[in-house]
Write a protein that holds these residues in place. Structure first.
Motif, short mmCIF file in Angstrom:
data_model
loop_
_atom_site.label_atom_id
_atom_site.label_comp_id
_atom_site.label_asym_id
_atom_site.label_seq_id
_atom_site.Cartn_x
_atom_site.Cartn_y
_atom_site.Cartn_z
N PHE A 62 -11.55 -8.62 12.62
CA PHE A 62 -10.21 -8.94 13.08
C PHE A 62 -9.18 -8.06 12.39
O PHE A 62 -9.17 -7.92 11.18
CB PHE A 62 -9.88 -10.42 12.83
CG PHE A 62 -8.48 -10.79 13.21
CD1 PHE A 62 -8.13 -10.92 14.55
CD2 PHE A 62 -7.50 -10.97 12.25
CE1 PHE A 62 -6.84 -11.24 14.91
CE2 PHE A 62 -6.20 -11.30 12.60
CZ PHE A 62 -5.88 -11.44 13.94
N ILE A 63 -8.32 -7.45 13.16
CA ILE A 63 -7.21 -6.66 12.62
C ILE A 63 -5.93 -7.32 13.08
O ILE A 63 -5.69 -7.48 14.27
CB ILE A 63 -7.28 -5.21 13.12
CG1 ILE A 63 -8.56 -4.55 12.63
CG2 ILE A 63 -6.06 -4.43 12.65
CD1 ILE A 63 -8.79 -3.18 13.19
N ASP A 64 -5.11 -7.69 12.11
CA ASP A 64 -3.85 -8.37 12.40
C ASP A 64 -2.82 -7.36 12.90
O ASP A 64 -2.41 -6.48 12.16
CB ASP A 64 -3.34 -9.07 11.14
CG ASP A 64 -2.09 -9.88 11.37
OD1 ASP A 64 -1.63 -9.96 12.54
OD2 ASP A 64 -1.57 -10.45 10.40
N PRO A 65 -2.39 -7.49 14.16
CA PRO A 65 -1.41 -6.53 14.67
C PRO A 65 -0.03 -6.69 14.03
O PRO A 65 0.80 -5.79 14.11
CB PRO A 65 -1.36 -6.85 16.17
CG PRO A 65 -1.81 -8.25 16.28
CD PRO A 65 -2.78 -8.47 15.16
N GLU A 66 0.21 -7.82 13.38
CA GLU A 66 1.50 -8.08 12.72
C GLU A 66 1.50 -7.65 11.26
O GLU A 66 2.52 -7.77 10.59
CB GLU A 66 1.82 -9.58 12.80
CG GLU A 66 1.90 -10.13 14.21
CD GLU A 66 3.12 -9.62 14.96
OE1 GLU A 66 4.18 -9.49 14.34
OE2 GLU A 66 3.00 -9.37 16.17
N GLN A 67 0.37 -7.16 10.76
CA GLN A 67 0.26 -6.79 9.36
C GLN A 67 1.22 -5.65 9.02
O GLN A 67 1.32 -4.67 9.75
CB GLN A 67 -1.16 -6.38 9.03
CG GLN A 67 -1.38 -6.00 7.58
CD GLN A 67 -2.82 -5.65 7.30
OE1 GLN A 67 -3.64 -5.60 8.20
NE2 GLN A 67 -3.12 -5.41 6.05
N ALA A 68 1.91 -5.78 7.90
CA ALA A 68 2.84 -4.74 7.46
C ALA A 68 2.07 -3.49 7.08
O ALA A 68 0.98 -3.56 6.53
CB ALA A 68 3.65 -5.23 6.27
N VAL A 69 2.65 -2.34 7.38
CA VAL A 69 2.03 -1.06 7.09
C VAL A 69 3.03 -0.22 6.28
O VAL A 69 4.22 -0.18 6.59
CB VAL A 69 1.68 -0.32 8.40
CG1 VAL A 69 1.10 1.05 8.11
CG2 VAL A 69 0.71 -1.13 9.24
N VAL A 70 2.54 0.43 5.24
CA VAL A 70 3.39 1.29 4.44
C VAL A 70 3.74 2.52 5.28
O VAL A 70 2.86 3.23 5.76
CB VAL A 70 2.69 1.74 3.13
CG1 VAL A 70 3.53 2.74 2.37
CG2 VAL A 70 2.36 0.53 2.28
N THR A 71 5.03 2.75 5.48
CA THR A 71 5.47 3.86 6.32
C THR A 71 6.11 4.98 5.53
O THR A 71 6.30 6.07 6.05
CB THR A 71 6.47 3.38 7.40
OG1 THR A 71 7.57 2.75 6.75
CG2 THR A 71 5.81 2.39 8.34
N LYS A 72 6.47 4.71 4.26
CA LYS A 72 7.09 5.74 3.44
C LYS A 72 6.77 5.46 1.98
O LYS A 72 6.80 4.32 1.54
CB LYS A 72 8.60 5.75 3.65
CG LYS A 72 9.31 6.89 2.98
CD LYS A 72 10.76 6.96 3.42
CE LYS A 72 11.40 8.20 2.87
NZ LYS A 72 12.77 8.33 3.31
N VAL A 73 6.49 6.50 1.23
CA VAL A 73 6.20 6.38 -0.19
C VAL A 73 7.18 7.28 -0.94
O VAL A 73 7.38 8.43 -0.57
CB VAL A 73 4.75 6.82 -0.50
CG1 VAL A 73 4.50 6.79 -2.00
CG2 VAL A 73 3.76 5.94 0.24
N LYS A 74 7.80 6.73 -1.98
CA LYS A 74 8.71 7.50 -2.83
C LYS A 74 8.22 7.41 -4.27
O LYS A 74 7.71 6.38 -4.70
CB LYS A 74 10.13 6.94 -2.76
CG LYS A 74 10.84 7.22 -1.47
CD LYS A 74 12.29 6.79 -1.59
CE LYS A 74 13.08 7.17 -0.37
NZ LYS A 74 14.49 6.84 -0.49
N SER A 75 8.40 8.48 -5.00
CA SER A 75 8.05 8.52 -6.42
C SER A 75 9.28 8.91 -7.22
O SER A 75 10.08 9.75 -6.78
CB SER A 75 6.94 9.54 -6.67
OG SER A 75 5.78 9.17 -5.97
N PHE A 76 9.43 8.28 -8.38
CA PHE A 76 10.58 8.56 -9.23
C PHE A 76 10.12 8.77 -10.65
O PHE A 76 9.15 8.15 -11.10
CB PHE A 76 11.58 7.39 -9.20
CG PHE A 76 12.17 7.15 -7.85
CD1 PHE A 76 13.26 7.89 -7.42
CD2 PHE A 76 11.65 6.19 -7.01
CE1 PHE A 76 13.82 7.68 -6.18
CE2 PHE A 76 12.19 5.97 -5.76
CZ PHE A 76 13.28 6.71 -5.34
N ASP A 77 10.82 9.59 -11.37
CA ASP A 77 10.55 9.81 -12.78
C ASP A 77 11.19 8.68 -13.58
O ASP A 77 12.42 8.56 -13.61
CB ASP A 77 11.13 11.17 -13.21
CG ASP A 77 10.86 11.48 -14.67
OD1 ASP A 77 10.03 10.78 -15.29
OD2 ASP A 77 11.46 12.44 -15.18
#
Length: 92
Positions: free
Chosen positions: A27-42
């Motif tokens: 089963f794959i939940d179609p409502e599951q949140a997906v990471v769409t952007k990743v940011k990195s900071f020092d």
């Protein structure tokens, strides 16, 4: 013939030990949140809580992650729904 029969019986036993696919695994939940952007900071340089609050207002986000210069721990300031600013710090 005995060796072949033993091989067949052993292979059947190995197949029985294999994990069965469960319908829940498929089963794959179609409502599951997906990471769409990743940011990195020092976060090596610490800043004051007041600087973090200023940055929170400046970037116009709901939260700001920073390294507290006093504790040298990673902390978060955030805009509270009830108004004002909240602070999340790790337990000492």
């Amino acid at each position: 013939m005995g060796e072949n029969l033993a091989d067949v019986l052993n292979s059947i036993a190995e197949e029985d030990d294999a994990p069965e696919e469960n319908e829940d695994d498929l089963f794959i939940d179609p409502e599951q949140a997906v990471v769409t952007k990743v940011k990195s900071f020092d976060l090596t340089k610490g800043i004051s809580i007041q600087e973090a609050i200023f940055a929170l207002d400046y970037i116009d986000h709901d939260f700001y992650v920073f390294r507290d210069e006093e504790s040298n721990e990673v902390s978060v300031v955030y805009k509270r729904n009830a108004g004002g600013v909240g602070l999340i710090q790790p337990e000492q």
